[in-house]
Design a protein around this motif. Sequence first.
Motif, PDB file in Angstrom:
ATOM      1  N   GLY A 128       0.816  -1.215   0.000  1.00 47.13           N
ATOM      2  CA  GLY A 128       0.000   0.000   0.000  1.00 47.13           C
ATOM      3  C   GLY A 128       0.846   1.260   0.000  1.00 47.13           C
ATOM      4  O   GLY A 128       0.522   2.239  -0.695  1.00 47.13           O
ATOM      5  N   TRP A 130       3.895   1.500  -1.219  1.00 47.90           N
ATOM      6  CA  TRP A 130       4.503   1.579  -2.552  1.00 47.90           C
ATOM      7  C   TRP A 130       3.485   2.119  -3.564  1.00 47.90           C
ATOM      8  O   TRP A 130       3.811   2.997  -4.381  1.00 47.90           O
ATOM      9  CB  TRP A 130       4.985   0.192  -2.956  1.00 47.90           C
ATOM     10  N   ALA A 131       2.264   1.624  -3.507  1.00 50.99           N
ATOM     11  CA  ALA A 131       1.236   2.070  -4.451  1.00 50.99           C
ATOM     12  C   ALA A 131       0.883   3.543  -4.245  1.00 50.99           C
ATOM     13  O   ALA A 131       0.561   4.248  -5.214  1.00 50.99           O
ATOM     14  CB  ALA A 131      -0.020   1.207  -4.291  1.00 50.99           C
ATOM     15  N   SER A 132       0.960   4.004  -2.992  1.00 51.38           N
ATOM     16  CA  SER A 132       0.625   5.414  -2.736  1.00 51.38           C
ATOM     17  C   SER A 132       1.680   6.366  -3.283  1.00 51.38           C
ATOM     18  O   SER A 132       1.395   7.536  -3.535  1.00 51.38           O
ATOM     19  CB  SER A 132       0.454   5.640  -1.234  1.00 51.38           C
ATOM     20  N   ASN A 134       3.654   5.531  -6.059  1.00 54.32           N
ATOM     21  CA  ASN A 134       3.936   5.246  -7.457  1.00 54.32           C
ATOM     22  C   ASN A 134       2.620   4.954  -8.176  1.00 54.32           C
ATOM     23  O   ASN A 134       1.985   3.922  -7.923  1.00 54.32           O
ATOM     24  CB  ASN A 134       4.887   4.043  -7.553  1.00 54.32           C
ATOM     25  N   ALA A 135       2.223   5.857  -9.059  1.00 56.50           N
ATOM     26  CA  ALA A 135       0.936   5.697  -9.759  1.00 56.50           C
ATOM     27  C   ALA A 135       0.937   4.467 -10.651  1.00 56.50           C
ATOM     28  O   ALA A 135      -0.094   3.807 -10.816  1.00 56.50           O
ATOM     29  CB  ALA A 135       0.633   6.955 -10.573  1.00 56.50           C
ATOM     30  N   SER A 138       0.297   1.496  -8.533  1.00 55.02           N
ATOM     31  CA  SER A 138      -1.108   1.514  -8.131  1.00 55.02           C
ATOM     32  C   SER A 138      -2.005   0.980  -9.243  1.00 55.02           C
ATOM     33  O   SER A 138      -2.914   0.181  -8.983  1.00 55.02           O
ATOM     34  CB  SER A 138      -1.512   2.948  -7.758  1.00 55.02           C
ATOM     35  N   ARG A 139      -1.745   1.431 -10.473  1.00 53.26           N
ATOM     36  CA  ARG A 139      -2.564   0.956 -11.601  1.00 53.26           C
ATOM     37  C   ARG A 139      -2.342  -0.529 -11.869  1.00 53.26           C
ATOM     38  O   ARG A 139      -3.255  -1.239 -12.307  1.00 53.26           O
ATOM     39  CB  ARG A 139      -2.243   1.764 -12.860  1.00 53.26           C
ATOM     40  N   ARG A 142      -4.035  -2.743  -8.909  1.00 54.63           N
ATOM     41  CA  ARG A 142      -5.488  -2.581  -8.729  1.00 54.63           C
ATOM     42  C   ARG A 142      -6.278  -3.737  -9.343  1.00 54.63           C
ATOM     43  O   ARG A 142      -7.135  -4.315  -8.671  1.00 54.63           O
ATOM     44  CB  ARG A 142      -5.934  -1.234  -9.304  1.00 54.63           C
ATOM     45  N   ARG A 185      -5.473  -1.554  -0.034  1.00 53.44           N
ATOM     46  CA  ARG A 185      -6.288  -0.414  -0.473  1.00 53.44           C
ATOM     47  C   ARG A 185      -6.375   0.667   0.601  1.00 53.44           C
ATOM     48  O   ARG A 185      -6.226   1.856   0.321  1.00 53.44           O
ATOM     49  CB  ARG A 185      -7.700  -0.896  -0.822  1.00 53.44           C
ATOM     50  N   GLU A 188      -3.012   2.540   1.058  1.00 55.56           N
ATOM     51  CA  GLU A 188      -2.800   3.506  -0.032  1.00 55.56           C
ATOM     52  C   GLU A 188      -3.717   4.716   0.126  1.00 55.56           C
ATOM     53  O   GLU A 188      -3.277   5.869  -0.004  1.00 55.56           O
ATOM     54  CB  GLU A 188      -3.055   2.832  -1.383  1.00 55.56           C
ATOM     55  N   ARG A 192      -2.555   8.628   0.813  1.00 61.82           N
ATOM     56  CA  ARG A 192      -2.903   9.645  -0.190  1.00 61.82           C
ATOM     57  C   ARG A 192      -3.741  10.775   0.407  1.00 61.82           C
ATOM     58  O   ARG A 192      -3.756  11.887  -0.115  1.00 61.82           O
ATOM     59  CB  ARG A 192      -3.672   8.994  -1.350  1.00 61.82           C
TER      60      ARG A 192
END
Length: 303
Positions: A128, A130-132, A134-135, A138-139, A142, A185, A188, A192
């Motif tokens: 989470g 890492w995804a927050s 790096n877009a 995240s994509r 998902r 989820r 992240e 954000r």
Amino acid sequence: MSDFVQYLHDWFYTYVWKPLPEMKFGEWGDQLVKWLDTNWAPLFNGITDGMTWMFDSLVQVFTYLPSGIMIIILALVAWACRSWKLGLGMGIFAFVIAWTPYWHATMETLAMVFISTVVATVLAIPLGVWASHNATVSRMIRPVLDFMQTLPAFVYLIPVVILFSPGVVPGMIATIVFCMPPGVRFTELGIRQVDKETIEAGQAFGASPWSILTRIKLPLALPTIMAGLNQVIMLSLSMVVIAGLVGGDGLGQEINSALSHVRVEDGINAGLAVAFLAIFLDRVSQGLSDRTPVARAQRLANS
């Protein structure tokens, strides 16, 4: 008109749809699982031994003390995390469960939920974070998380039984996969939602990215992360019961046995124990979330 529609239907399925190659997703998945079982057997055997040791050790800890002492400990945990009223209520509820023949199975289920939740959280929070940041990540993750959450729970059990053999370990592996997405989820989302001006203030004072993450972002996102942890625990408990189908110990095995033999009294007793664990874990995790510094500050601001 109906003849024309039938003609179009026949033409489509004869010249357009039928020539298309059949997609053998199931066959490819089966070949992948068999390849993993053949070539990565030492890894899966090591995971099985490690998780079995953790489960057996935790069950020994939970069942070493008499049930009366464990009831007092659980009541004190609920009191410390929420209130004396919750502690009293959970103590009475646990006392009722200890009257049934399923106290040991309840402790086994609690051990499975604890191990699954800890492993899922350890994997979910870094993902989470890492995804927050790096877009692209995240994509990419998902759709994987969507797949993990929407795939029927029983489907998880088929490959893990082949890879880890029937028992408690495949149940915990399937539970970890099933309950991990909310942790990713919510982590992240929480990071954000951290106020950008607060982050910029930290950067202005020369804080390193690691300090900003550990001292600003994660503490401020902690209430949201704890909400995700609550979802992880609830999904873990629901999946652990289903895992009884593959030989997992605990209440899941008792419920499946009661279902297969149509024993209403056993089903009610085991169901009460599951309800106790669900309420206890839900209230304790919510109590921990309410005790975070950010949650306390929000309550003070609103009072």
